[in-house]
Design an enzyme around this catalytic site. Sequence first.
Site, PDB file in Angstrom:
ATOM      1  N   ARG A 157       0.843  -1.197   0.000  1.00  0.00           N
ATOM      2  CA  ARG A 157       0.000   0.000   0.000  1.00  0.00           C
ATOM      3  C   ARG A 157       0.879   1.248   0.000  1.00  0.00           C
ATOM      4  O   ARG A 157       0.601   2.212  -0.713  1.00  0.00           O
ATOM      5  CB  ARG A 157      -0.940   0.005   1.211  1.00  0.00           C
ATOM      6  N   CYS A 169      -1.093   6.350   8.886  1.00  0.00           N
ATOM      7  CA  CYS A 169      -1.443   5.087   8.242  1.00  0.00           C
ATOM      8  C   CYS A 169      -2.522   5.423   7.232  1.00  0.00           C
ATOM      9  O   CYS A 169      -2.435   6.425   6.545  1.00  0.00           O
ATOM     10  CB  CYS A 169      -1.884   4.062   9.284  1.00  0.00           C
TER      11      CYS A 169
END
Length: 277
Positions: free
Chosen positions: A176, A235
């Site tokens: 990611r 995040c």
Amino acid sequence: MLVSTAELAQHLTDPAWVIFDCRHDLMDTAKGRRFYQESHVPGAHFAPVDTALSGPKTGRNGRHPLPKPETFADFLGHHGVTAAKTVVAYDDVGGQYAARLWWMARWIGLTQVVLLDGGLPKWVADGRPVSAEVPRPTPAILPARLSDRSLWRVTEVQKRLGDSRSLVIDARAAERYRGETEPLDPVAGHIPGAANRFYKANLRPDLTLRPADELKREFTALLAGRKPEDVAHQCGSGITACANLFAMEYAGLPGSNLYAGSWSEWVADSARPVAKG
């Protein structure tokens, strides 16, 4: 900062301890409550990530924006938390959701907040009891007294772009971070200049936290001479970032910051730069 299953077992009926089950699933947001209703640590209250640990979404402030401090204090107070009590948080994935409650509780001024090391999987593996009974809370009044625990707003992150003295640490999985896949947000990639440390790197196979000296050595290398005060954790939405922040503090590197909006807030404005690779 951590409590073992053995120590928590000794305090299950201790009125000075308040336990919260923070289980959640980003892809199935109802799963945590279902699991809680099936079984949990006896006496534990459920802390829903999308409501108790998050505030209203505007479409531009990320998937899990912080609630107002007073709102979170009211939630904890409703479940009997006072400044004199020990708050214990756990989940079933190595602490990423429990660490969010830990950070928020510290944010509003509480100091006796710990995580159950290894969470519910370790609790069950050690043969500890579980229950489906939902405890009846004894409400208390808990004022929110904001501590000096730091937050970086998106403006602070933007201001520090390109500043070699500052560092953003991205807690998402490497694929990611690199922008190869993005299952939750509309844009893949990372904040330019951010370093990647997947939060699961802090854990042993049984989901307990690795030794503090090992974590300190690895985080110190990542910081490369920077002060923790010049570091922010992010995040996807400000949840797993708290797990890295917790690990740094546990390792003896306190003072780092949370970028609560994280990637989901960052990409809500197409004018903000995106890096890949």
